[in-house]
Design a protein around this motif. Structure first.
Motif, mmCIF file in Angstrom:
data_model
loop_
_atom_site.group_PDB
_atom_site.id
_atom_site.type_symbol
_atom_site.label_atom_id
_atom_site.label_comp_id
_atom_site.label_asym_id
_atom_site.label_seq_id
_atom_site.Cartn_x
_atom_site.Cartn_y
_atom_site.Cartn_z
ATOM 1 N N MET A 1 1.032 -1.138 0.019
ATOM 2 C CA MET A 1 0.275 -0.022 0.064
ATOM 3 C C MET A 1 1.075 1.171 0.017
ATOM 4 O O MET A 1 1.675 1.526 0.797
ATOM 5 N N GLN A 2 0.616 2.294 -1.061
ATOM 6 C CA GLN A 2 1.412 3.319 -1.048
ATOM 7 C C GLN A 2 0.992 4.277 -0.077
ATOM 8 O O GLN A 2 -0.206 4.516 0.144
ATOM 9 N N LYS A 3 2.054 4.902 0.744
ATOM 10 C CA LYS A 3 1.732 5.743 1.650
ATOM 11 C C LYS A 3 2.807 6.687 2.007
ATOM 12 O O LYS A 3 4.041 6.271 1.825
ATOM 13 N N THR A 4 2.511 7.923 2.246
ATOM 14 C CA THR A 4 3.391 8.802 2.629
ATOM 15 C C THR A 4 3.165 9.453 4.048
ATOM 16 O O THR A 4 1.928 10.057 4.402
ATOM 17 N N LEU A 5 4.286 9.824 4.822
ATOM 18 C CA LEU A 5 3.968 10.057 6.366
ATOM 19 C C LEU A 5 4.345 11.658 6.495
ATOM 20 O O LEU A 5 5.512 11.848 5.949
ATOM 21 N N PHE A 6 3.626 12.267 7.382
ATOM 22 C CA PHE A 6 3.896 13.408 7.803
ATOM 23 C C PHE A 6 4.025 13.428 9.489
ATOM 24 O O PHE A 6 3.018 13.207 10.011
ATOM 25 N N ILE A 7 4.931 14.207 9.952
ATOM 26 C CA ILE A 7 5.159 14.617 11.311
ATOM 27 C C ILE A 7 5.484 15.969 11.467
ATOM 28 O O ILE A 7 6.365 16.442 10.694
ATOM 29 N N SER A 8 5.520 16.523 12.870
ATOM 30 C CA SER A 8 5.801 17.792 13.024
ATOM 31 C C SER A 8 5.997 17.941 14.495
ATOM 32 O O SER A 8 4.891 17.244 15.290
ATOM 33 N N ASP A 9 6.293 18.929 15.026
ATOM 34 C CA ASP A 9 6.322 19.325 16.421
ATOM 35 C C ASP A 9 6.452 18.288 17.686
ATOM 36 O O ASP A 9 5.485 18.065 18.575
ATOM 37 N N LEU A 10 7.530 17.263 17.570
ATOM 38 C CA LEU A 10 7.819 16.678 18.312
ATOM 39 C C LEU A 10 8.292 16.817 19.529
ATOM 40 O O LEU A 10 8.268 16.601 20.471
ATOM 41 N N HIS A 11 9.445 17.992 19.461
ATOM 42 C CA HIS A 11 9.947 18.804 20.652
ATOM 43 C C HIS A 11 10.814 17.815 21.299
ATOM 44 O O HIS A 11 10.802 17.764 22.482
ATOM 45 N N LEU A 12 11.653 16.937 20.464
ATOM 46 C CA LEU A 12 12.434 15.807 21.293
ATOM 47 C C LEU A 12 13.421 16.405 22.098
ATOM 48 O O LEU A 12 14.391 17.446 21.919
ATOM 49 N N ALA A 36 7.627 7.861 1.695
ATOM 50 C CA ALA A 36 8.590 9.017 1.997
ATOM 51 C C ALA A 36 7.855 9.352 3.331
ATOM 52 O O ALA A 36 7.140 9.368 3.770
ATOM 53 N N LEU A 37 8.854 10.068 3.974
ATOM 54 C CA LEU A 37 8.538 10.853 5.309
ATOM 55 C C LEU A 37 9.193 12.234 5.449
ATOM 56 O O LEU A 37 10.046 12.673 4.803
ATOM 57 N N TYR A 38 8.130 12.988 5.844
ATOM 58 C CA TYR A 38 8.247 14.463 5.778
ATOM 59 C C TYR A 38 8.132 14.736 7.434
ATOM 60 O O TYR A 38 7.096 14.698 7.865
#
Length: 241
Positions: A1-12, A36-38
């Motif tokens: 299954m094609q999928k692209t992932l997005f994350i932000s504001d983890l504040h690691l 791909a991961l953004y």
């Protein structure tokens, strides 16, 4: 299954190992299977420079390097907490640095991706701060300081940011609708994806068929946007304490 992932504001940050653990599980179990991961900014609570060689910094860099070594493209847009991420970080991890605004093709649909801070035009005090810290000469000067001095300065900046937020209304810290329209019109797209405001939601404008997706922060749980062909899913990921 094609999928692209997005994350932000983890504040690691080393002081929140629960967030780091969730991020590491995400990288090892989910990101490894995507197209791909953004990462749309504020990956770190504050990044003090690509020469940070602490165990925590190495751990995060290695997670990206492992992913890109497996052939998974990773794209990174700087946020207001990690604007010092640069070419050295990119070389060490294999990620691709993106400009403040960037248009991507998501299975035939064009979308503009950005951190989102530049959309908050009513927050004039923050925009003044942003313009100041993005000056190349000031960044070069900061990077010349010893690590322990940088950490002290960052601690003071973070304290000032917390106090400033307490004095602002929520409306000021949210996006300005007219600026959203301007950015989408400038890039001739009907889809926008951003973070920064910590208000996860999928906004549908039925009048203009425009969609704005706001990524969630990783303070109490993880937040992941999964994009497939004609499908968006904004999901949470549990922390384990």
């Amino acid at each position: 299954m094609q999928k692209t992932l997005f994350i932000s504001d983890l504040h690691l940050t080393p002081t929140r190992p629960d967030i780091t653990d969730c991020f590491m599980r995400f990288m090892q179990n989910e990101a490894i299977e995507c197209d791909a991961l953004y990462v749309l900014g504020d990956l770190f609570d504050f990044w003090i420079g690509d020469d940070d060689d602490s165990p925590f910094a190495r751990q995060i860099k290695q997670a990206f390097k492992h992913l890109t070594d497996q052939g998974i493209p990773c794209y990174f847009t700087c946020g207001n907490r990690d604007f010092l991420v640069g070419k050295r970080f990119a070389k060490q991890t294999g990620i691709t640095l993106l400009p403040d605004e960037h248009v991507v093709d998501l299975y035939g649909r064009r979308a503009v991706v950005l951190h989102g801070d530049t959309l908050c035009t009513q927050d004039e005090r923050y925009l003044e701060f942003r313009a100041k810290v993005h000056q190349p000469w000031l960044q070069r000067l900061f990077k010349c300081l010893p690590m322990f001095v940088r950490r002290k300065l960052v601690a003071r900046i973070q304290s000032d940011i917390r106090q400033d937020k307490q004095q602002k209304s929520m409306d000021i810290m949210d996006v300005t609708p007219s600026e959203v329209v301007n950015v989408m019109h400038r890039h001739q797209v009907d889809l926008m994806i951003h973070g920064h405001t910590h208000r996860p939601n999928i906004h549908q404008n039925t009048d203009s068929s425009q969609t704005r997706i706001v990524l969630g922060d990783w303070f109490e749980q993880g937040s992941v946007l999964i994009v497939k062909h004609n499908d968006f899913q904004l999901e949470q990921r549990e922390f384990f304490h």
